[in-house]
Design an enzyme around this catalytic site. Sequence first.
Site, PDB file in Angstrom:
ATOM      1  N   HIS A  31      37.708  31.203  31.659  1.00  0.00           N
ATOM      2  CA  HIS A  31      38.487  31.078  32.894  1.00  0.00           C
ATOM      3  C   HIS A  31      39.122  29.684  32.859  1.00  0.00           C
ATOM      4  O   HIS A  31      38.535  28.752  32.312  1.00  0.00           O
ATOM      5  CB  HIS A  31      37.517  31.211  34.074  1.00  0.00           C
ATOM      6  CG  HIS A  31      38.157  31.243  35.429  1.00  0.00           C
ATOM      7  ND1 HIS A  31      38.616  30.109  36.054  1.00  0.00           N
ATOM      8  CD2 HIS A  31      38.394  32.262  36.282  1.00  0.00           C
ATOM      9  CE1 HIS A  31      39.107  30.440  37.245  1.00  0.00           C
ATOM     10  NE2 HIS A  31      38.992  31.737  37.402  1.00  0.00           N
ATOM     11  N   ASP A  41      29.196  28.281  32.124  1.00  0.00           N
ATOM     12  CA  ASP A  41      29.914  28.701  33.319  1.00  0.00           C
ATOM     13  C   ASP A  41      29.234  29.987  33.794  1.00  0.00           C
ATOM     14  O   ASP A  41      29.398  31.050  33.187  1.00  0.00           O
ATOM     15  CB  ASP A  41      31.391  28.929  32.964  1.00  0.00           C
ATOM     16  CG  ASP A  41      32.183  29.516  34.128  1.00  0.00           C
ATOM     17  OD1 ASP A  41      31.569  29.955  35.122  1.00  0.00           O
ATOM     18  OD2 ASP A  41      33.417  29.558  34.022  1.00  0.00           O
ATOM     19  N   GLN A  81      30.167  34.236  36.792  1.00  0.00           N
ATOM     20  CA  GLN A  81      30.048  35.702  36.770  1.00  0.00           C
ATOM     21  C   GLN A  81      28.635  36.178  36.433  1.00  0.00           C
ATOM     22  O   GLN A  81      28.330  37.357  36.614  1.00  0.00           O
ATOM     23  CB  GLN A  81      31.038  36.307  35.763  1.00  0.00           C
ATOM     24  CG  GLN A  81      32.498  36.069  36.094  1.00  0.00           C
ATOM     25  CD  GLN A  81      32.953  36.721  37.397  1.00  0.00           C
ATOM     26  OE1 GLN A  81      32.325  37.642  37.918  1.00  0.00           O
ATOM     27  NE2 GLN A  81      34.049  36.241  37.948  1.00  0.00           N
ATOM     28  N   LYS A 117      30.604  34.199  45.140  1.00  0.00           N
ATOM     29  CA  LYS A 117      30.551  35.377  44.263  1.00  0.00           C
ATOM     30  C   LYS A 117      29.173  36.039  44.303  1.00  0.00           C
ATOM     31  O   LYS A 117      28.900  36.973  43.556  1.00  0.00           O
ATOM     32  CB  LYS A 117      30.901  34.978  42.825  1.00  0.00           C
ATOM     33  CG  LYS A 117      32.363  34.553  42.655  1.00  0.00           C
ATOM     34  CD  LYS A 117      32.690  34.306  41.205  1.00  0.00           C
ATOM     35  CE  LYS A 117      33.914  33.451  40.988  1.00  0.00           C
ATOM     36  NZ  LYS A 117      35.190  34.138  41.181  1.00  0.00           N
ATOM     37  N   CYS A 139      43.267  34.217  35.823  1.00  0.00           N
ATOM     38  CA  CYS A 139      43.017  32.811  35.467  1.00  0.00           C
ATOM     39  C   CYS A 139      42.511  32.691  34.037  1.00  0.00           C
ATOM     40  O   CYS A 139      41.635  31.867  33.740  1.00  0.00           O
ATOM     41  CB  CYS A 139      42.037  32.141  36.432  1.00  0.00           C
ATOM     42  SG  CYS A 139      42.657  32.056  38.105  1.00  0.00           S
TER      43      CYS A 139
HETATM   44  N1  7TS Z   1      34.557  30.770  35.917  1.00  0.00           N
HETATM   45  C1  7TS Z   1      34.626  32.102  35.895  1.00  0.00           C
HETATM   46  C2  7TS Z   1      34.074  32.845  34.703  1.00  0.00           C
HETATM   47  C3  7TS Z   1      35.189  32.775  36.974  1.00  0.00           C
HETATM   48  O1  7TS Z   1      35.255  34.117  36.947  1.00  0.00           O
HETATM   49  C4  7TS Z   1      35.666  32.038  38.083  1.00  0.00           C
HETATM   50  C5  7TS Z   1      36.355  32.707  39.243  1.00  0.00           C
HETATM   51  C6  7TS Z   1      35.555  30.649  38.055  1.00  0.00           C
HETATM   52  C7  7TS Z   1      34.988  30.047  36.960  1.00  0.00           C
HETATM   53  C8  7TS Z   1      36.010  29.786  39.192  1.00  0.00           C
HETATM   54  O2  7TS Z   1      35.203  29.952  40.304  1.00  0.00           O
HETATM   55  P1  7TS Z   1      35.544  29.231  41.677  1.00  0.00           P
HETATM   56  O3  7TS Z   1      34.563  29.794  42.637  1.00  0.00           O
HETATM   57  O4  7TS Z   1      35.363  27.760  41.454  1.00  0.00           O
HETATM   58  O5  7TS Z   1      36.961  29.570  41.996  1.00  0.00           O
HETATM   59  N2  7TS Z   1      36.963  33.920  38.925  1.00  0.00           N
HETATM   60  C9  7TS Z   1      37.881  34.574  39.629  1.00  0.00           C
HETATM   61  C10 7TS Z   1      38.421  35.782  39.170  1.00  0.00           C
HETATM   62  O6  7TS Z   1      38.100  36.299  38.119  1.00  0.00           O
HETATM   63  N3  7TS Z   1      39.321  36.210  40.079  1.00  0.00           N
HETATM   64  O7  7TS Z   1      39.366  35.355  41.091  1.00  0.00           O
HETATM   65  C11 7TS Z   1      38.477  34.332  40.827  1.00  0.00           C
END
Ligand code: 7TS
Length: 418
Positions: free
Chosen positions: A134, A211, A214, A237, A375
């Site tokens: 991501h 990371d 997920q 999430k 992303c």
């Molecule tokens: N890393 C992964 C693997 C992700 O899927 C996401 C968010 C992030 C980092 C960033 O997380 P945040 O909470 O800091 O924004 N993924 C997604 C997605 O797949 N669609 O919208 C957000």
Amino acid sequence: METIIAATPTTLNFDVQNIRKNFPILNEQVHGHPLIYFDNAATTQKPRQVIEAISDYYQHSNANVHRAIHTLGEQATEGYEEARRKIARFINAESEKQIIFTRGTTESINLVASAWGEKFVGQGDEIIVTEMEHHSNLIPWQLLAEKVGAKLRYIPFTEDGTLDTSLFETLLNKQTKIVALTHMSNVFGTINPIKKIVRLAHDRGIPVLLDGAQSVPHLPIDVQSLDCDFLAFSGHKMVGPTGIGVLYAKTNRLENMNPYQGGGEMINAVWLDRATWAEIPHKFEAGTPNIAGAIGLGAAIDFLQQIGMKQITLYEQQLTTYALERMTRFKEMTIYGHAPERGSAISFNLGSIHPHDMAQFLDQYGVAIRAGHHCAQPIMRKLNVAAVNRASFYFYNTTEEIDAFIDVLKKARDFFDF
Ligand code: 7TS
């Protein structure tokens, strides 16, 4: 809290209808159809226990943390610190001092890239990431590399959306300062072989950042068993609120890092021209934190644990297998990602239907999926597609919802008539 379900740890005894009753939003209608929410990899819905924990905090305990001696101040501090302890237990950290509250995965990774990276990565050094990150686990390292004169190296992914770990060892050398990779891909759903990667990196004294955006919401996580040096994840999430997330790190890493931001809370003593830092974790939490968010995340963890993370994983595996089986019956279907070990995010394209048209068509029937580059533009470029659709499930989804989704996919195929 009342019982959510009757679950035993060894068998799948999942009363999904009972679980769904805790999520008010699941009763919503969209364009006259019951909401089918399949955009859980982007963010998850919130049970009333989380909503009420936030509302209770503001109604009964609102005050700033760590500074006040009065009763509300003590209650707020206790709520905030209790959430930290819950998170530590949830991922089996040795101590709650290893839990730093952040805004989310993105901020957690930026914190490491800046507070650890600017101290320990220099000119000519190398940072290993993968081609399936991501942007959150790519851009902070690009920024660091540019600042200090370091270079990024990449573990490639293969056609089935799994990492080519055979190349990993050839990337490791004396210049390698950190390996940063996703535990579970938000595009392919792939669960990466973390233990193997950590072992090979640690054999050479190289730290590993995971990371977990997920993975933490969907799998039982034990940081001591994974042995990662850093783990980043987001509350929103995992049925928690937005604006709160976590950085877990090994104690010696945290103690040796620079502070991230300066301000109140993160200091020990301050003179006009210098200062000393607070002990961990407070050294990394400058300013008034997201107290309500932390308390909400604590309630989210209580909720997940009452169901049981093993149960959640098992149930989601069943949903994903069922969805994949039904989706691949379309002869025009392309699924991106065929890892044997995978989570519940399924990326796909149906014939030549543009993903944005598909997502809009599904929305007309109340089905929320995501379409775009997720992303992860380097993945799209390597797959040679502009965008993909993604359906992603959580434990409150049902096989009946998947059936309804398949029916709308059939309508889309007929409507776009390829
Ligand atoms: N890393 C992964 C693997 C992700 O899927 C996401 C968010 C992030 C980092 C960033 O997380 P945040 O909470 O800091 O924004 N993924 C997604 C997605 O797949 N669609 O919208 C957000």
